[in-house]
Each structure stands twice: as C-alpha cells, then as structure tokens.
Design a protein around this motif. Structure first.
Motif, short mmCIF file in Angstrom:
data_model
loop_
_atom_site.label_atom_id
_atom_site.label_comp_id
_atom_site.label_asym_id
_atom_site.label_seq_id
_atom_site.Cartn_x
_atom_site.Cartn_y
_atom_site.Cartn_z
N PRO A 246 0.84 -1.21 0.00
CA PRO A 246 0.00 0.00 0.00
C PRO A 246 0.87 1.25 0.00
N ARG A 247 0.60 2.15 -0.93
CA ARG A 247 1.36 3.39 -1.01
C ARG A 247 0.49 4.45 -1.67
N ALA A 248 0.89 5.68 -1.48
CA ALA A 248 0.17 6.80 -2.10
C ALA A 248 1.17 7.92 -2.32
N LYS B 73 2.99 11.53 -2.29
CA LYS B 73 3.14 12.65 -1.35
C LYS B 73 3.06 13.96 -2.14
N CYS C 217 -6.01 10.90 -12.02
CA CYS C 217 -5.86 9.64 -11.27
C CYS C 217 -6.86 8.60 -11.75
N ALA D 10 -7.89 7.73 -6.37
CA ALA D 10 -7.24 7.72 -5.06
C ALA D 10 -7.03 9.11 -4.48
N ASP E 150 -5.60 7.99 -1.02
CA ASP E 150 -5.93 6.72 -0.39
C ASP E 150 -4.94 5.66 -0.85
N GLU E 151 -4.08 5.22 0.04
CA GLU E 151 -3.06 4.24 -0.33
C GLU E 151 -3.66 2.86 -0.61
N CYS F 55 -4.68 3.56 -4.50
CA CYS F 55 -3.62 3.96 -5.43
C CYS F 55 -3.00 2.73 -6.10
N SER G 196 -0.16 3.13 -8.06
CA SER G 196 1.24 3.52 -8.30
C SER G 196 1.54 3.72 -9.78
N PHE H 33 6.64 10.09 -5.02
CA PHE H 33 6.58 8.91 -4.17
C PHE H 33 7.90 8.78 -3.42
N ASP I 199 8.16 5.97 -1.31
CA ASP I 199 8.09 4.58 -0.87
C ASP I 199 9.38 3.85 -1.27
#
Length: 262
Positions: free
Chosen positions: A182-184, A186, A201, A205, A215-216, A219, A221, A236, A238
């Motif tokens: 899970p990532r979103a 920044k 998007c 997300a 919302d991760e 998302c 990516s 990102f 992450d």
C-alpha cells in the motif's frame, strides 16, 4: 464488408493512447467505407465500462500498459465484460523499456474467451511511469510509424475473410503478478491545488476536496499524478518503488524496439 472501427485503452500517462490513436486512424484511412465507432477511454473511473458488445462487422483496437509483465488488474473487469461475435481485434501492449512478458498473451486469451479473433498485435515502448529516463519521450515518431505499419497489416487481412488468430509472445501459466505494498503519492509545498492530479488519477485515489489526501488502499502507483503535475509537486518516497526505479534506470535505459505480430 464495411467495418466499424472501435478503440479501447487504459492510459494513465498517455503513451498507450498515442499508439492506439495512430493505429485506429490509419486503419480507418485504409479500410474501404470504414466507420468510426466508439472511443472507449477506460482511464477515468467515471468512463469505465463493465459490459460492451461487438459484432463480426466491428473491429476492436485495444491497448493496455504492461504492469509487471501482466494486464493491469484494474482492467480485468472491463476485459471480462467484453463480448464479441467472431469480432476481429488488434491488441497492443505498451511497456516501459523493460519487457512485456505475458501481457500480450493474457490479452489475447481474454479476448478469445470473449469471442474475439486477434488478427494483429504489437508490443510498443512508452516512457516508464516511474522514470523520466527510461524510454524518455516515447512513443516517438519512429514508434508511431511502426504503429501505422501494424495498422496496414491488420487492414490487409480484413477483406480476405476467414480470419485466423496470430501467435503472440508470452507464456502460460502467466508470470506471477507483483503485489504492491500500500502506497500513495506525497505532495510538496509547490502544490497550487489545481486538481490536475485528481483529474488524472485512474483509480480515484486522490481527493478532489484536498489533493494532498490520497488513499493508499486505492492507489495503483501508476504515477499519472507525478507526470501530470505542472509544479512537480507530486512524488513517491516509498522505498519499494524507489528501489524499482533505481533498478530500471540502472539496467533498462538502452533503446528497445517495438515487436509486431502479424
């Protein structure tokens, strides 16, 4: 036979859209009495379809980006909702200069199950979603010329009738898809809240009320927000994504060429 030519694509960073547009335009130009059909842009969530039916008098041109060598999971409901009646199709996979692996074969198999015949296919290169260095600026003019060449091959087959599916590269069982953590994205202080990121998007997300909120769990990516932001405010951090970006930029900068299957 006068065909109605439809196109469908998922293209968060617009590379796939460019290839599909080049093929579609050339096919319509070449086919006698061809009609322009539906343009099914499956990128915006609000436009996504769950059931579309085609006949043997239609031609579908379908383009998808490659996600870890596979069809994007977000597009599976759309693909499984398609219905053809021995409908000819041209399929296109667009990848970020690493490899397309089993994506074309998976696309062909899904369409065959739905009643389509893949008469031509291509694997094309687009700028990698994680990087501005890998396949920078692609598809370029040379890529679009090859897209039109694929259209020529497809158009030549249609008047002959008795359509047969082409053999595409790939393996079954398909490679195991990557499960992203899970990532979103920044947002830095350059953000002007123009909402282009939310508008671009494909998973919905990013919040339209506050583009800093994402919302991760939703998302995917795809980095459409990063590429679309005029202020370079989206990014990102992450670790997994950054490692993947470093791997790509360290190993996959040499130019690769499209592959056509006709």
């Amino acid at each position: 036979m006068a065909y109605t030519v439809h196109c469908a694509y998922f293209s968060p960073t617009h590379a796939t859209e460019k290839i599909v547009a080049a093929i579609t335009g050339e096919v319509i130009r070449l086919l006698p009495q061809a009609q322009t059909g539906q343009r099914l842009n499956q990128t915006p969530p609000s436009e996504r379809k769950l059931a579309v039916t085609f006949s043997e008098d239609d031609l579908l041109i379908l383009g998808l980006p490659v996600y870890a060598g596979r069809v994007p999971a977000i597009m599976l409901p759309f693909l499984k909702g398609l219905r053809g009646q021995n409908t000819p199709a041209v399929i296109v996979a667009v990848y970020g200069n690493r490899h397309y692996e089993d994506c074309l074969l998976e696309m062909q198999d899904l369409l065959q199950e739905a009643g389509f015949i893949t008469i031509a296919a291509g694997a094309f290169i687009g700028e990698h979603s994680y990087s501005r260095l890998a396949a920078a600026g692609r598809p370029d003019a040379q890529d679009l010329q090859l897209a039109e060449a694929l259209a020529v091959k497809a158009a030549e087959k249609l008047p002959a009738g008795s359509l047969q599916p082409v053999k595409v590269a790939g393996n079954f069982p398909y490679r195991t898809g990557m499960t992203a953590a899970p990532r979103a994205p920044k947002t830095n202080d350059s953000c002007t809240a123009c909402l282009l990121c939310a508008d671009h998007c494909p998973s919905g997300a990013i919040s339209f009320s506050d583009p800093r909120l994402a919302d991760e769990a939703v998302c995917i990516s795809c980095c459409a927000c990063v590429k679309a932001c005029p202020q370079e405010a989206k990014y990102f951090d992450d670790e997994g994504l950054l490692q993947r970006k470093a791997l790509i930029e360290g190993n996959f900068l040499e130019r690769r060429e499209p592959e056509l299957f006709c």
